[in-house]
Design a protein around this motif. Structure first.
Motif, PDB file in Angstrom:
ATOM      1  N   SER A 219       0.825  -1.203   0.000  1.00  0.00           N
ATOM      2  CA  SER A 219       0.000   0.000   0.000  1.00  0.00           C
ATOM      3  C   SER A 219       0.863   1.258   0.000  1.00  0.00           C
ATOM      4  N   PHE A 223       1.066   4.214  -2.737  1.00  0.00           N
ATOM      5  CA  PHE A 223       0.850   5.600  -2.305  1.00  0.00           C
ATOM      6  C   PHE A 223       1.990   6.488  -2.804  1.00  0.00           C
ATOM      7  N   TRP A 228      -3.614   5.911  -6.059  1.00  0.00           N
ATOM      8  CA  TRP A 228      -4.446   5.959  -4.860  1.00  0.00           C
ATOM      9  C   TRP A 228      -5.388   4.762  -4.759  1.00  0.00           C
ATOM     10  N   ASP A 232      -5.347   2.218  -1.676  1.00  0.00           N
ATOM     11  CA  ASP A 232      -6.541   2.062  -0.845  1.00  0.00           C
ATOM     12  C   ASP A 232      -6.944   0.591  -0.737  1.00  0.00           C
ATOM     13  N   LEU A 254      -5.931   8.706   2.221  1.00  0.00           N
ATOM     14  CA  LEU A 254      -6.449   8.250   0.941  1.00  0.00           C
ATOM     15  C   LEU A 254      -7.868   8.733   0.693  1.00  0.00           C
ATOM     16  N   ARG A 257      -7.558  12.008  -0.982  1.00  0.00           N
ATOM     17  CA  ARG A 257      -7.070  11.943  -2.356  1.00  0.00           C
ATOM     18  C   ARG A 257      -8.091  11.313  -3.300  1.00  0.00           C
TER      19      ARG A 257
END
Length: 270
Positions: A219, A223, A228, A232, A254, A257
């Motif tokens: 993750s 990122f 994104w 996520d 997240l 974003r």
């Protein structure tokens, strides 16, 4: 981890009944190998180190029990910032000396001296020990691991990657191979070679889907790459396994974003 854990382990060791043969027996070596592998899989749970000590005890060989205690203390000495508590390395030296007083020339025991020098940043002394041990047994699994640590701790990137890849190819059991691949993935992650790290983490997570740290590292990489949606997706898997504070923080970042809850979110049913 670190000094507090070192003192807990040392206290437990002083209360442990140290019994067994003064010889380096075959049964002791077998238990020693299993115990070292258990220590190498340590990621923060003290119960695993306690289990390793019981494994060393089960071999009923004092040289291997003492050497195993030294190796356990080295692992416990690692602080969050990657440095090693000097008190822990000093205690490890004391236990190692007990083993060396009983048996003088066992590569699998003496290699622990190299680890102590490496993590104590005494690289010249470490090199002397490694050269000697490589002359005695160039194919030793434990000497290979110490060589990896020697290069890695000095920040010698190309040499570290090369010896990792070579040693992974020589791994004689799947757990050892996977363990080294995890170490290499972490090394790539630390030096921000994210594509290489991602390939390894995605392979590793197939073998250990219940390890939240593997999902979390993937993750984080997505990122960093500003992907994104994938960040996520993998972070949600982390939170299904454990409520890690960093993953909760990642979820909140997240959301911003991905614009969850905003106009875009309502339009696309988020």
């Amino acid at each position: 981890m670190g000094l507090q854990l070192v003192r807990q382990i040392q206290d437990a060791l002083t209360k442990t009944k140290m019994s067994g043969s003064n010889e380096a027996t075959p049964s002791g070596y077998k238990a020693y190998e299993v115990g070292l592998d258990q220590v190498d899989s340590f990621t923060g749970d003290p119960k695993l180190l306690a289990k390793a000590i019981r494994t060393f005890q089960s071999g009923k060989s004092l040289p291997y029990l003492y050497a195993g205690a030294a190796y356990t203390l080295i692992a416990a000495s690692k602080e969050k910032d990657g440095t090693y508590a000097q008190e822990g390395l000093g205690l490890a030296t004391q236990w190692l000396q007990k083993a060396q007083e009983l048996v003088l020339d066992r590569v699998e025991i003496n290699v622990i001296e190299a680890f102590i020098y490496i993590y104590g940043k005494e690289f010249d002394n470490a090199a002397l020990v490694l050269d000697y041990l490589l002359g005695k047994d160039p194919e030793s699994w434990y000497v290979q691991l110490a060589t990896i640590a020697y290069y890695r701790e000095q920040g010698m990137v190309d040499d570290t990657i090369a010896i990792y890849q070579d040693t992974i190819g020589k791994a004689d059991t799947p757990p050892r191979k996977l363990g080294l691949q995890k170490q290499l993935a972490d090394f790539y992650f630390d030096i921000e070679h994210f594509n290489e790290a991602l390939d390894l983490y995605q392979m590793l997570v197939k073998f250990n889907k219940k390890d939240p740290e593997l999902w979390r590292r993937i993750s984080i990489i997505y990122f960093r790459q500003e992907n994104w949606e994938e960040a996520d997706r993998y972070n949600n898997q982390v939170l299904k396994l454990a409520k890690i504070p960093e993953a909760v923080e990642m979820r909140d970042m997240l959301k911003q974003r991905l614009n969850k809850g905003g106009v875009m979110g309502r339009l696309f049913g988020r």
